[in-house]
Scaffold this motif. Structure first.
Motif, mmCIF file in Angstrom:
data_model
loop_
_atom_site.group_PDB
_atom_site.id
_atom_site.type_symbol
_atom_site.label_atom_id
_atom_site.label_comp_id
_atom_site.label_asym_id
_atom_site.label_seq_id
_atom_site.Cartn_x
_atom_site.Cartn_y
_atom_site.Cartn_z
ATOM 1 N N HIS A 43 -9.484 -0.337 2.547
ATOM 2 C CA HIS A 43 -9.386 0.359 1.307
ATOM 3 C C HIS A 43 -8.210 1.269 1.172
ATOM 4 O O HIS A 43 -7.672 1.459 2.261
ATOM 5 C CB HIS A 43 -10.659 1.357 0.783
ATOM 6 N N GLY A 44 -7.564 1.419 -0.087
ATOM 7 C CA GLY A 44 -6.355 2.363 -0.044
ATOM 8 C C GLY A 44 -5.987 2.233 -1.365
ATOM 9 O O GLY A 44 -6.201 1.600 -2.116
ATOM 10 N N LYS A 45 -4.713 2.985 -1.640
ATOM 11 C CA LYS A 45 -4.153 3.174 -3.049
ATOM 12 C C LYS A 45 -2.909 2.095 -2.718
ATOM 13 O O LYS A 45 -2.196 2.121 -1.726
ATOM 14 C CB LYS A 45 -3.451 4.457 -3.177
ATOM 15 N N ARG A 46 -2.857 1.095 -3.858
ATOM 16 C CA ARG A 46 -1.617 0.178 -3.746
ATOM 17 C C ARG A 46 -0.430 0.933 -4.435
ATOM 18 O O ARG A 46 -0.680 1.728 -5.169
ATOM 19 C CB ARG A 46 -2.176 -1.190 -4.464
ATOM 20 N N THR A 47 0.771 0.289 -4.334
ATOM 21 C CA THR A 47 1.973 0.682 -4.694
ATOM 22 C C THR A 47 1.803 0.736 -6.285
ATOM 23 O O THR A 47 2.584 1.300 -7.155
ATOM 24 C CB THR A 47 3.285 0.065 -4.313
ATOM 25 N N PHE B 284 0.924 -1.285 -0.169
ATOM 26 C CA PHE B 284 -0.241 0.113 -0.128
ATOM 27 C C PHE B 284 0.880 1.173 0.030
ATOM 28 O O PHE B 284 1.939 1.304 0.951
ATOM 29 C CB PHE B 284 -0.830 0.090 1.215
ATOM 30 N N ARG B 285 0.411 2.472 -0.755
ATOM 31 C CA ARG B 285 0.927 3.647 -0.669
ATOM 32 C C ARG B 285 0.089 4.538 0.230
ATOM 33 O O ARG B 285 -1.030 4.687 -0.189
ATOM 34 C CB ARG B 285 0.965 4.078 -2.216
ATOM 35 N N GLY C 183 -0.794 1.482 -8.216
ATOM 36 C CA GLY C 183 -1.520 2.540 -8.494
ATOM 37 C C GLY C 183 -3.099 1.880 -8.241
ATOM 38 O O GLY C 183 -3.804 2.876 -8.487
ATOM 39 N N GLU C 184 -3.207 0.619 -8.200
ATOM 40 C CA GLU C 184 -4.718 0.054 -8.037
ATOM 41 C C GLU C 184 -5.378 0.742 -6.722
ATOM 42 O O GLU C 184 -4.776 0.626 -5.727
ATOM 43 C CB GLU C 184 -4.602 -1.423 -8.111
ATOM 44 N N ASP C 185 -6.533 1.278 -6.873
ATOM 45 C CA ASP C 185 -7.362 1.609 -5.678
ATOM 46 C C ASP C 185 -8.040 0.366 -5.236
ATOM 47 O O ASP C 185 -8.830 -0.446 -5.824
ATOM 48 C CB ASP C 185 -8.634 2.605 -6.151
ATOM 49 N N THR C 186 -7.799 -0.292 -4.148
ATOM 50 C CA THR C 186 -8.487 -1.408 -3.405
ATOM 51 C C THR C 186 -9.611 -0.990 -2.545
ATOM 52 O O THR C 186 -9.568 0.016 -1.923
ATOM 53 C CB THR C 186 -7.426 -1.985 -2.469
ATOM 54 N N ASP C 187 -10.694 -1.477 -2.598
ATOM 55 C CA ASP C 187 -11.902 -1.191 -1.761
ATOM 56 C C ASP C 187 -12.727 -2.533 -1.884
ATOM 57 O O ASP C 187 -13.484 -2.932 -2.655
ATOM 58 C CB ASP C 187 -12.691 -0.080 -2.493
#
Length: 109
Positions: free
Chosen positions: A58-62, A29-30, A64-68
């Motif tokens: 939820h969060g932004k992955r390294t 995660f970033r 660039g993917e948005d995880t939710d």
């Protein structure tokens, strides 16, 4: 602890094995990782208890993917030497039973 988590292997035994999984996951995660607990239910006796809930990660992955994603969590606890300890945890994502076996990561409560 015995844990049935989202990531392989099928189960973890012992806190060290479980910790190793999380130490590998957090750096994917970033920035901050959001975590929401919904519909928490707790049942407790004198020496054992369990809880279940729907939890959102939820969060932004390294990459660039948005995880939710929403997951189902059941945890079991045991009172040992006057302290509550997690002794079993199960985290899962439902899957589509249409023959595809795809994870149903698009579901919302």
């Amino acid at each position: 602890i015995v844990a049935f988590d989202l990531a392989p292997p099928l189960q973890y035994r012992g806190a060290g094995a479980y910790r190793k999984n999380w130490e590998a996951w957090f750096p994917t995660f970033r920035g901050p990782i959001g975590y929401e607990i919904r519909d928490l239910s707790i049942t407790a006796g004198d020496g054992v208890a369990f809880s279940h809930s729907l939890n959102r990660i939820h969060g932004k992955r390294t990459d660039g993917e948005d995880t939710d994603v929403w997951v189902r969590v059941t945890a079991c606890y045991r009172k040992m030497n006057g302290e509550w300890k997690v002794t079993h945890e199960h985290i899962s994502v439902p899957f589509y039973m249409d023959g595809s076996n795809r994870a149903a990561v698009d579901l919302k409560p």
